[in-house]
Design an enzyme around this catalytic site. Structure first.
Site, PDB file in Angstrom:
ATOM      1  N   GLU A 160      13.857  29.103  17.170  1.00  9.17           N
ATOM      2  CA  GLU A 160      14.018  29.257  18.621  1.00  9.17           C
ATOM      3  C   GLU A 160      12.668  29.245  19.334  1.00  9.17           C
ATOM      4  OE1 GLU A 160      16.524  28.952  20.404  1.00  9.17           O
ATOM      5  OE2 GLU A 160      18.061  28.965  18.872  1.00  9.17           O
ATOM      6  N   TYR A 162      16.331  34.836  26.708  1.00 13.97           N
ATOM      7  CA  TYR A 162      16.936  33.712  25.989  1.00 13.97           C
ATOM      8  C   TYR A 162      16.798  33.896  24.474  1.00 13.97           C
ATOM      9  CZ  TYR A 162      17.421  29.435  23.503  1.00 13.97           C
ATOM     10  OH  TYR A 162      17.795  28.539  22.552  1.00 13.97           O
ATOM     11  N   ASP A 191      19.374  28.203  28.460  1.00 13.36           N
ATOM     12  CA  ASP A 191      18.173  27.373  28.449  1.00 13.36           C
ATOM     13  C   ASP A 191      18.448  26.166  29.347  1.00 13.36           C
ATOM     14  OD1 ASP A 191      19.922  25.843  26.991  1.00 13.36           O
ATOM     15  OD2 ASP A 191      18.558  25.457  25.321  1.00 13.36           O
TER      16      ASP A 191
END
Ligand code: SF4
Length: 337
Positions: free
Chosen positions: A39, A122, A140
């Site tokens: 990520e 996020y 996102d």
């Protein structure tokens, strides 16, 4: 909420994801550490670019403890070319904190995860939902685009009120049974089908529920504000050699660009008379357009600043890791051929 609400698209979207999702290494064995690394790497960076970096990183640092005990320059070296180097620094710092405060185990509580360096809403939502199956949403660029179109949301997608609306929608829609897959399904739909310039609505599992599609607005949404104007910058680097070594400079942590990096000294760093130009180059960092020149010069005896270090040519690659420095070195000295 004042948005036209299509019925919940859970089953159809998850079915599509199960059938069409890309087989990516972090999806096949989604441990918290592997998901976290992926990520962070995927922020601002495409999957195809990330894949070789991810494999190399996991090979060198297979677990949190290995990353926590690695010297910073080793971590930065593996990051060379990915850009946004604060991500690599934060990863290492967060790994050290996990070892110190969580006995080396990636935490599973929201407050602990969001508290880690480099982790925002996020990333915390992505790791907790994908690796721990916890019901946290993600938002996102891909998810924002799909939701804006699905609900035909007007207004600048980056503005605070629209972001708030989108987070609320992502939260409301979340599948409580498969939150990780649900989040990834939305992201995957944005990456493969609901493309920014040319959405493939004919292949979209949500096309019958998509408000933008039904209103013919899919190419107009999401709405964005005016583009940032490019900012022109001029930099002068100094190429100072002695006995087969080159003078490198540790940039201060307060520098706006490449803070904490080793690089060549800039003219503004040193009170020194610059010599002739040996190279010129252009480089872009976000919206900054940099025109740089490299000049030779000599250091007077006894004039060694504390931020400077002589480094042999063979060792330079261990210090200079960003694409800017590689470009500078290449134009100044033919390195690396
Ligand atoms: S129908 Fe088209 S615009 Fe709507 S979500 Fe699907 S790909 Fe995107």
């Amino acid at each position: 909420m004042a948005t036209a609400a299509p019925s919940r698209p859970h089953q159809v979207l998850l079915r599509w994801y199960d059938a069409k999702r890309r087989r990516l290494p972090w999806r096949e064995r989604p441990t918290p550490y592997r998901v976290w690394i992926s990520e962070i790497m995927l922020q601002q960076t495409q999957v195809s670019t990330v894949l070789p970096y991810y494999e190399r990183f996991l090979k060198k640092f297979p677990a949190i403890a290995a990353l926590a005990s690695a010297p910073e320059k080793d971590v930065l070296r593996l990051w060379a070319g990915l850009g946004y180097y604060s991500r690599a620094r934060n990863l290492r710092e967060a790994a050290r904190r996990i070892v110190r405060e969580h006995r080396g185990e990636f935490p599973d509580a929201w407050e602990s995860v969001i508290d880690l360096p480099g982790v925002g809403r996020y990333t915390a939502g992505a790791v907790l939902s994908i690796a721990f199956n916890r019901p946290y949403p993600v938002l996102d660029g891909n998810v924002a685009r799909v939701l804006s179109r699905l609900y035909a949301l007007r207004g600048n997608v980056k503005s605070a009120p629209i972001q708030k609306k989108l987070w609320r929608l992502a939260e409301d829609l979340l599948d409580p049974n498969r939150p990780g897959d649900w989040n990834q399904a939305f992201m995957e739909l944005g990456a493969l089908v609901c493309l920014p310039q040319a959405p493939l609505c004919g292949r979209c599992p949500l096309s019958e529920k998509c408000a933008a599609r039904l209103k013919g607005l899919e190419l107009q949404l999401p709405e964005t504000g005016p583009k940032r104007k490019p900012v022109q910058l001029r930099w002068t680097f100094l190429w100072i050699k002695k006995d087969g070594k080159v003078l490198l400079w540790k940039r201060d942590d307060s520098e706006r660009f490449l803070p904490g990096h080793w690089g060549l000294p800039e003219l503004r760093h040193m009170k020194i008379r610059p010599g002739p130009i040996i190279a010129r180059l252009r480089h872009t960092i976000t919206h900054h357009r940099i025109r740089a020149e490299v000049r030779t010069t000599h250091l007077l005896a006894g004039n060694m600043p504390p931020q400077a270090r002589w480094v042999s040519r063979s060792d330079i690659k261990n210090y200079l890791v960003s694409s800017l420095w590689l470009k500078v070195l290449k134009s100044a000295s033919g390195y690396p051929r």
